[in-house]
Design a protein around this motif. Structure first.
Motif, PDB file in Angstrom:
ATOM      1  N   SER A 187       0.825  -1.206   0.000  1.00  0.00           N
ATOM      2  CA  SER A 187       0.000   0.000   0.000  1.00  0.00           C
ATOM      3  C   SER A 187       0.859   1.256   0.000  1.00  0.00           C
ATOM      4  CB  SER A 187      -0.929   0.010   1.223  1.00  0.00           C
ATOM      5  OG  SER A 187      -0.189   0.118   2.424  1.00  0.00           O
ATOM      6  N   HIS A 188       2.177   1.079  -0.134  1.00  0.00           N
ATOM      7  CA  HIS A 188       3.099   2.205  -0.204  1.00  0.00           C
ATOM      8  C   HIS A 188       3.699   2.273  -1.601  1.00  0.00           C
ATOM      9  CE1 HIS A 188       3.822   3.969   3.924  1.00  0.00           C
ATOM     10  NE2 HIS A 188       2.898   3.043   4.127  1.00  0.00           N
ATOM     11  N   ILE A 189       3.591   3.437  -2.205  1.00  0.00           N
ATOM     12  CA  ILE A 189       4.066   3.619  -3.583  1.00  0.00           C
ATOM     13  C   ILE A 189       5.570   3.392  -3.683  1.00  0.00           C
ATOM     14  CG2 ILE A 189       4.408   6.101  -3.281  1.00  0.00           C
ATOM     15  CD1 ILE A 189       3.190   4.291  -6.480  1.00  0.00           C
ATOM     16  N   THR A 190       6.307   3.625  -2.590  1.00  0.00           N
ATOM     17  CA  THR A 190       7.754   3.401  -2.634  1.00  0.00           C
ATOM     18  C   THR A 190       8.086   1.933  -2.886  1.00  0.00           C
ATOM     19  OG1 THR A 190       7.695   3.261  -0.218  1.00  0.00           O
ATOM     20  CG2 THR A 190       8.352   5.359  -1.172  1.00  0.00           C
ATOM     21  N   VAL A 191       7.302   1.033  -2.279  1.00  0.00           N
ATOM     22  CA  VAL A 191       7.553  -0.404  -2.456  1.00  0.00           C
ATOM     23  C   VAL A 191       7.113  -0.859  -3.842  1.00  0.00           C
ATOM     24  CG1 VAL A 191       6.961  -2.712  -1.616  1.00  0.00           C
ATOM     25  CG2 VAL A 191       7.343  -0.851   0.016  1.00  0.00           C
ATOM     26  N   THR A 192       5.906  -0.509  -4.232  1.00  0.00           N
ATOM     27  CA  THR A 192       5.403  -0.945  -5.541  1.00  0.00           C
ATOM     28  C   THR A 192       6.212  -0.320  -6.676  1.00  0.00           C
ATOM     29  OG1 THR A 192       3.741   0.838  -5.611  1.00  0.00           O
ATOM     30  CG2 THR A 192       3.086  -1.241  -4.614  1.00  0.00           C
ATOM     31  N   ALA A 193       6.685   0.911  -6.472  1.00  0.00           N
ATOM     32  CA  ALA A 193       7.491   1.566  -7.508  1.00  0.00           C
ATOM     33  C   ALA A 193       8.827   0.853  -7.682  1.00  0.00           C
ATOM     34  CB  ALA A 193       7.714   3.035  -7.161  1.00  0.00           C
ATOM     35  N   VAL A 194       9.438   0.437  -6.585  1.00  0.00           N
ATOM     36  CA  VAL A 194      10.712  -0.295  -6.671  1.00  0.00           C
ATOM     37  C   VAL A 194      10.519  -1.598  -7.432  1.00  0.00           C
ATOM     38  CG1 VAL A 194      12.413  -1.575  -5.334  1.00  0.00           C
ATOM     39  CG2 VAL A 194      11.775   0.736  -4.641  1.00  0.00           C
ATOM     40  N   LEU A 195       9.447  -2.328  -7.109  1.00  0.00           N
ATOM     41  CA  LEU A 195       9.169  -3.579  -7.819  1.00  0.00           C
ATOM     42  C   LEU A 195       8.953  -3.325  -9.307  1.00  0.00           C
ATOM     43  CD1 LEU A 195       6.698  -5.288  -5.297  1.00  0.00           C
ATOM     44  CD2 LEU A 195       9.128  -5.769  -5.612  1.00  0.00           C
ATOM     45  N   VAL A 243      12.321  -2.195 -11.031  1.00  0.00           N
ATOM     46  CA  VAL A 243      13.245  -3.332 -11.176  1.00  0.00           C
ATOM     47  C   VAL A 243      12.818  -4.188 -12.371  1.00  0.00           C
ATOM     48  CG1 VAL A 243      13.974  -5.505 -10.132  1.00  0.00           C
ATOM     49  CG2 VAL A 243      13.979  -3.420  -8.775  1.00  0.00           C
ATOM     50  N   SER A 244      11.523  -4.446 -12.482  1.00  0.00           N
ATOM     51  CA  SER A 244      11.011  -5.218 -13.625  1.00  0.00           C
ATOM     52  C   SER A 244      11.290  -4.498 -14.936  1.00  0.00           C
ATOM     53  CB  SER A 244       9.504  -5.456 -13.462  1.00  0.00           C
ATOM     54  OG  SER A 244       9.231  -6.236 -12.321  1.00  0.00           O
ATOM     55  N   PHE A 245      11.074  -3.182 -14.939  1.00  0.00           N
ATOM     56  CA  PHE A 245      11.299  -2.394 -16.151  1.00  0.00           C
ATOM     57  C   PHE A 245      12.777  -2.372 -16.515  1.00  0.00           C
ATOM     58  CE2 PHE A 245      11.606   1.716 -18.469  1.00  0.00           C
ATOM     59  CZ  PHE A 245      10.713   1.427 -19.490  1.00  0.00           C
ATOM     60  N   ALA A 246      13.649  -2.291 -15.506  1.00  0.00           N
ATOM     61  CA  ALA A 246      15.090  -2.303 -15.767  1.00  0.00           C
ATOM     62  C   ALA A 246      15.517  -3.631 -16.379  1.00  0.00           C
ATOM     63  CB  ALA A 246      15.853  -2.049 -14.464  1.00  0.00           C
ATOM     64  N   ILE A 247      14.946  -4.723 -15.893  1.00  0.00           N
ATOM     65  CA  ILE A 247      15.260  -6.037 -16.461  1.00  0.00           C
ATOM     66  C   ILE A 247      14.813  -6.104 -17.916  1.00  0.00           C
ATOM     67  CG2 ILE A 247      14.682  -8.499 -16.352  1.00  0.00           C
ATOM     68  CD1 ILE A 247      14.564  -8.219 -13.323  1.00  0.00           C
ATOM     69  N   VAL A 248      13.635  -5.562 -18.200  1.00  0.00           N
ATOM     70  CA  VAL A 248      13.140  -5.532 -19.577  1.00  0.00           C
ATOM     71  C   VAL A 248      14.105  -4.764 -20.481  1.00  0.00           C
ATOM     72  CG1 VAL A 248      11.325  -4.623 -21.080  1.00  0.00           C
ATOM     73  CG2 VAL A 248      10.713  -5.804 -18.962  1.00  0.00           C
ATOM     74  N   PRO A 306       6.280   1.431 -16.220  1.00  0.00           N
ATOM     75  CA  PRO A 306       6.621   1.212 -14.807  1.00  0.00           C
ATOM     76  C   PRO A 306       5.757   2.027 -13.858  1.00  0.00           C
ATOM     77  CG  PRO A 306       8.302   2.525 -15.895  1.00  0.00           C
ATOM     78  CD  PRO A 306       7.413   1.996 -16.975  1.00  0.00           C
ATOM     79  N   PHE A 307       5.360   3.230 -14.274  1.00  0.00           N
ATOM     80  CA  PHE A 307       4.522   4.070 -13.425  1.00  0.00           C
ATOM     81  C   PHE A 307       3.130   3.449 -13.253  1.00  0.00           C
ATOM     82  CE2 PHE A 307       7.647   6.872 -15.428  1.00  0.00           C
ATOM     83  CZ  PHE A 307       8.177   7.513 -14.323  1.00  0.00           C
ATOM     84  N   SER A 308       2.541   3.008 -14.365  1.00  0.00           N
ATOM     85  CA  SER A 308       1.209   2.401 -14.285  1.00  0.00           C
ATOM     86  C   SER A 308       1.258   1.075 -13.536  1.00  0.00           C
ATOM     87  CB  SER A 308       0.640   2.187 -15.692  1.00  0.00           C
ATOM     88  OG  SER A 308       1.436   1.288 -16.442  1.00  0.00           O
ATOM     89  N   VAL A 310      -2.674   1.764  -5.609  1.00  0.00           N
ATOM     90  CA  VAL A 310      -4.026   2.315  -5.472  1.00  0.00           C
ATOM     91  C   VAL A 310      -5.018   1.247  -5.029  1.00  0.00           C
ATOM     92  CG1 VAL A 310      -5.959   3.309  -6.757  1.00  0.00           C
ATOM     93  CG2 VAL A 310      -3.647   4.193  -7.105  1.00  0.00           C
ATOM     94  N   ALA A 311      -4.929   0.065  -5.622  1.00  0.00           N
ATOM     95  CA  ALA A 311      -5.876  -1.006  -5.293  1.00  0.00           C
ATOM     96  C   ALA A 311      -5.784  -1.399  -3.821  1.00  0.00           C
ATOM     97  CB  ALA A 311      -5.617  -2.220  -6.181  1.00  0.00           C
ATOM     98  N   MET A 312      -4.582  -1.543  -3.305  1.00  0.00           N
ATOM     99  CA  MET A 312      -4.433  -1.965  -1.917  1.00  0.00           C
ATOM    100  C   MET A 312      -4.761  -0.832  -0.942  1.00  0.00           C
ATOM    101  SD  MET A 312      -3.846  -4.958  -2.632  1.00  0.00           S
ATOM    102  CE  MET A 312      -3.973  -5.421  -0.910  1.00  0.00           C
ATOM    103  N   THR A 313      -4.379   0.384  -1.278  1.00  0.00           N
ATOM    104  CA  THR A 313      -4.667   1.514  -0.392  1.00  0.00           C
ATOM    105  C   THR A 313      -6.165   1.756  -0.281  1.00  0.00           C
ATOM    106  OG1 THR A 313      -2.556   2.568  -0.977  1.00  0.00           O
ATOM    107  CG2 THR A 313      -4.249   3.967   0.011  1.00  0.00           C
TER     108      THR A 313
END
Length: 263
Positions: free
Chosen positions: A126-134, A137-142, A183-185, A192-195
């Motif tokens: 529910s924290h954008i800092t955590v979901t943004a990091v995930l 990281v996925s986008f960087a791998i791509v 990555p932003f979306s 947003v869904a969890m919050t």
């Protein structure tokens, strides 16, 4: 959670990051205390590790625990094969870890720890800092996979086959912008869904308390109806927790497919 004035319930208090140990610990002027967010991430990883132990038994006739682990691993593996093909199997461990971490974090955040004095659940997703990091990281791998496999030819991803030459500059800019928004979306959707779900649960919980405090027939009706809503929303949140983990993993596999196969 009570507000500062003690006159009501603050639905945003549950998202407050607070130190649980080492509150005075600083390194280079930065506070590095162990917070409730870090605690619940450790709990999530520990539960996930314990869950995976059941899949390491390798019994000829699997029990329920081993069957559950094998079912989840098979589910993610089939998703990777369907979306990417044989080349995607190298990334199955990452997508599996991503899916399971998000799923367990979502579910653990729904545990009714509030019934224990001094405790309250914390949903790290529910924290954008955590979901943004995930997401990043996925986008960087791509990006790494795309340029490592195709070099500058990776930019052909932004020019769909059959695009008229006169339209290539415009289509390239549009496709590139759409790609960079991913990555932003990806991170925002989960956040947003969890919050939103947790805010609704806290709001209806406040209605239950305030209804009983108000007394009378109307207060009791409000409390009962609010409690029924809490049950319904809790069931919905369980479903949303699984769906959001699946969507995050699914979109990650689709983005990897673009980088690997340039579709």
């Amino acid at each position: 959670m009570a507000t500062e004035g003690g006159s009501g319930i603050d639905p945003m208090h549950q998202f407050l990051v607070e130190p649980v140990a080492g509150s005075q610990l600083t390194i280079a002027g930065y506070n590095v205390s162990f917070t409730n967010s870090a605690l619940f991430m450790v709990i999530t990883l520990s539960v996930l590790w314990l869950f995976m132990l059941g899949g390491l038994r390798r019994q000829l006739v699997p029990g329920r625990w081993q069957a559950a682990v094998e079912g989840v691993t098979g589910f993610v593996s089939n998703m990777m094969d369907a979306n990417i093909g044989p080349k995607g199997r190298a990334f199955t461990p990452y997508v599996f870890s991503l899916f399971m971490f998000i799923l367990f974090a979502n579910l653990i955040g729904l545990f009714p720890l509030g019934i224990v004095p001094g405790w309250h659940p914390f949903t790290v997703t529910s924290h954008i800092t955590v979901t943004a990091v995930l997401a990043f990281v996925s986008f960087a791998i791509v990006l790494i996979v795309g340029f490592a496999r195709h070099g500058l030819h990776f930019f052909s991803l932004f020019v769909p086959h059959g695009t008229p030459k006169v339209m290539i500059p415009l289509i390239f800019v549009i496709e590139l912008a759409s790609f960079l928004v991913r990555p932003f979306s990806l991170g925002l959707r989960l956040f947003v869904a969890m919050t939103a779900g947790h805010i609704l649960l806290d709001v209806f919980a406040s209605f239950v308390v305030q209804g009983f405090n108000a007394g009378g027939g109307l207060g009791a009706v409000v409390s009962v109806l609010s409690f029924v809503m809490i049950i319904g929303i809790s069931a919905l949140e369980l479903l949303v927790s699984a769906i959001q983990a699946y969507v995050f993993a699914l979109l990650t596999s689709l983005y990897l497919n673009d980088a690997i196969n340039l579709h």
